[in-house]
Design an enzyme around this catalytic site. Sequence first.
Site, PDB file in Angstrom:
ATOM      1  N   SER A   1      38.244  35.379  39.819  1.00 40.79           N
ATOM      2  CA  SER A   1      39.450  34.203  41.443  1.00 40.79           C
ATOM      3  C   SER A   1      37.990  34.613  42.730  1.00 40.79           C
ATOM      4  O   SER A   1      36.763  35.391  42.276  1.00 40.79           O
ATOM      5  CB  SER A   1      40.440  34.946  41.465  1.00 40.79           C
ATOM      6  OG  SER A   1      40.915  35.090  40.926  1.00 40.79           O
TER       7      SER A   1
HETATM    8  N1  SAH Z   1      41.401  39.030  36.992  1.00 38.86           N
HETATM    9  C1  SAH Z   1      41.183  38.257  36.303  1.00 38.86           C
HETATM   10  C2  SAH Z   1      40.707  36.632  36.571  1.00 38.86           C
HETATM   11  C3  SAH Z   1      40.945  35.900  35.064  1.00 38.86           C
HETATM   12  S1  SAH Z   1      41.816  34.712  35.300  1.00 38.86           S
HETATM   13  C4  SAH Z   1      39.042  38.386  37.202  1.00 38.86           C
HETATM   14  O1  SAH Z   1      39.151  39.111  37.999  1.00 38.86           O
HETATM   15  O2  SAH Z   1      38.503  37.792  36.264  1.00 38.86           O
HETATM   16  C5  SAH Z   1      43.164  34.987  33.827  1.00 38.86           C
HETATM   17  C6  SAH Z   1      43.570  35.805  33.010  1.00 38.86           C
HETATM   18  O3  SAH Z   1      44.511  36.356  31.950  1.00 38.86           O
HETATM   19  C7  SAH Z   1      42.667  34.791  32.066  1.00 38.86           C
HETATM   20  O4  SAH Z   1      41.408  35.793  31.135  1.00 38.86           O
HETATM   21  C8  SAH Z   1      43.323  34.739  30.631  1.00 38.86           C
HETATM   22  O5  SAH Z   1      43.084  34.930  29.017  1.00 38.86           O
HETATM   23  C9  SAH Z   1      44.254  35.809  30.761  1.00 38.86           C
HETATM   24  N2  SAH Z   1      46.370  35.086  30.503  1.00 38.86           N
HETATM   25  C10 SAH Z   1      46.511  34.358  30.431  1.00 38.86           C
HETATM   26  N3  SAH Z   1      47.703  34.268  29.950  1.00 38.86           N
HETATM   27  C11 SAH Z   1      47.523  35.730  29.658  1.00 38.86           C
HETATM   28  C12 SAH Z   1      49.243  36.982  29.301  1.00 38.86           C
HETATM   29  N4  SAH Z   1      49.983  36.028  28.293  1.00 38.86           N
HETATM   30  N5  SAH Z   1      48.628  38.508  28.813  1.00 38.86           N
HETATM   31  C13 SAH Z   1      47.990  38.761  28.733  1.00 38.86           C
HETATM   32  N6  SAH Z   1      46.621  37.896  30.008  1.00 38.86           N
HETATM   33  C14 SAH Z   1      46.554  36.504  30.090  1.00 38.86           C
END
Ligand code: SAH
Length: 244
Positions: free
Chosen positions: A94
């Site tokens: 993000s």
């Molecule tokens: N907090 C992260 C943002 C990553 S983007 C950072 O600081 O980089 C969102 C993430 O959520 C992705 O890696 C995606 O694979 C994960 N995600 C999506 N659906 C999910 C679920 N049901 N359970 C766990 N993770 C999930």
Amino acid sequence: MPIKHIKTRVIALLVFLSSGLVMADDYARQRQQMLSEIEDGVLTTSKYIDKKSFDMQVMQAMNTVPRHEFVPELMRFKAYENQPLPIGYGQTISQPYIVALMTDLLQPQPGQRVLEIGTGSGYQAAVLSQLVAQVYSIEIIEELGKATTQLLARLDYDNIETRFADGYDGWSEHAPFDSIIVTAAISHIPPPLVQQLKKGGRMVIPVGTGFQTQYLTLVEKDMSGTITTRQILPVSFVPFTGGH
Ligand code: SAH
């Protein structure tokens, strides 16, 4: 070894070491720039978020975590720009302003235990780990989760526990949590997460799908267990996947 060669080696070593220092210094300067862009972002969005600055501790945490370590090497030159960046597997880290906003909305306190759904690059978890006692973070993409777990270990973030699973169901072994942060957009607030939130706890979650406007939503559970929700501002997150 001839003196001349030793001299060349010493000089090469000095050049190598000083370039390292210059880089570290440059990242520190870029982080300062990132902080001032976050401050500008707070002012432009102040009517949504109802404040003129984020908590000082939150800004301090943003200033401590080396964001360049959490992006792919080819993206490092952009690591401190106020924008999201691709991290592989179709996912994104993000934008710094959003990370700071979500962290600020949680009102993190020392001693707290926080659950994150969507570990991704690990950056958000690392920022939170500076402010609370323990972060639990769940990632659904196994390879990404493994790579990030190794990165967090290499960088010595020893108060972050990671797990590969569908985060929809939360992490009941460690519940209840003081706060919960969801970093992927979902059409509704998962009931298991509401259940695993402590009384008096806060959750921040982007609610919406690709087809509707997503709103960053603050969920509060009061001391009697009553839930209130407040839409903060429109956002754009990658989708929450899994079997819900
Ligand atoms: N907090 C992260 C943002 C990553 S983007 C950072 O600081 O980089 C969102 C993430 O959520 C992705 O890696 C995606 O694979 C994960 N995600 C999506 N659906 C999910 C679920 N049901 N359970 C766990 N993770 C999930």
